[in-house]
Design a protein around this motif. Structure first.
Motif, PDB file in Angstrom:
ATOM      1  N   GLN A  19       0.827  -1.203   0.000  1.00  0.00           N
ATOM      2  CA  GLN A  19       0.000   0.000   0.000  1.00  0.00           C
ATOM      3  C   GLN A  19       0.864   1.257   0.000  1.00  0.00           C
ATOM      4  O   GLN A  19       0.519   2.253  -0.635  1.00  0.00           O
ATOM      5  N   LYS A  20       1.999   1.210   0.669  1.00  0.00           N
ATOM      6  CA  LYS A  20       2.930   2.339   0.640  1.00  0.00           C
ATOM      7  C   LYS A  20       3.458   2.550  -0.773  1.00  0.00           C
ATOM      8  O   LYS A  20       3.573   3.683  -1.248  1.00  0.00           O
ATOM      9  N   ARG A  21       3.768   1.453  -1.479  1.00  0.00           N
ATOM     10  CA  ARG A  21       4.242   1.566  -2.855  1.00  0.00           C
ATOM     11  C   ARG A  21       3.147   2.084  -3.770  1.00  0.00           C
ATOM     12  O   ARG A  21       3.417   2.843  -4.710  1.00  0.00           O
ATOM     13  N   THR A  22       1.888   1.730  -3.499  1.00  0.00           N
ATOM     14  CA  THR A  22       0.771   2.234  -4.290  1.00  0.00           C
ATOM     15  C   THR A  22       0.632   3.745  -4.099  1.00  0.00           C
ATOM     16  O   THR A  22       0.406   4.482  -5.067  1.00  0.00           O
ATOM     17  N   LEU A  23       0.774   4.221  -2.868  1.00  0.00           N
ATOM     18  CA  LEU A  23       0.720   5.670  -2.615  1.00  0.00           C
ATOM     19  C   LEU A  23       1.852   6.376  -3.349  1.00  0.00           C
ATOM     20  O   LEU A  23       1.655   7.455  -3.921  1.00  0.00           O
TER      21      LEU A  23
END
Length: 58
Positions: A19-23
């Motif tokens: 999810q951090k990489r998606t942000l």
């Protein structure tokens, strides 16, 4: 194409790394940061993945 404004409303601290990489892919780096992106099915999927952390702004 239509554009979408996306705002990060919750912190990425404690979120899973995917999810951090998606942000990061959305271009959101800080809380209350707003980015404007072209609407596409891929973008909609990314927003759906982190829907608890972001808000679509009109």
């Amino acid at each position: 194409m239509a554009t979408i404004k996306i705002k990060q409303v919750k912190s990425r601290i404690g979120a899973p790394s995917d999810q951090k990489r998606t942000l990061n892919a959305l271009g959101l780096t800080k809380l209350n940061h707003i980015v404007e992106k072209e609407d596409s099915p891929a973008l909609q999927g990314m927003i759906n993945k982190v829907r608890h952390l972001v808000k679509v702004v009109d």
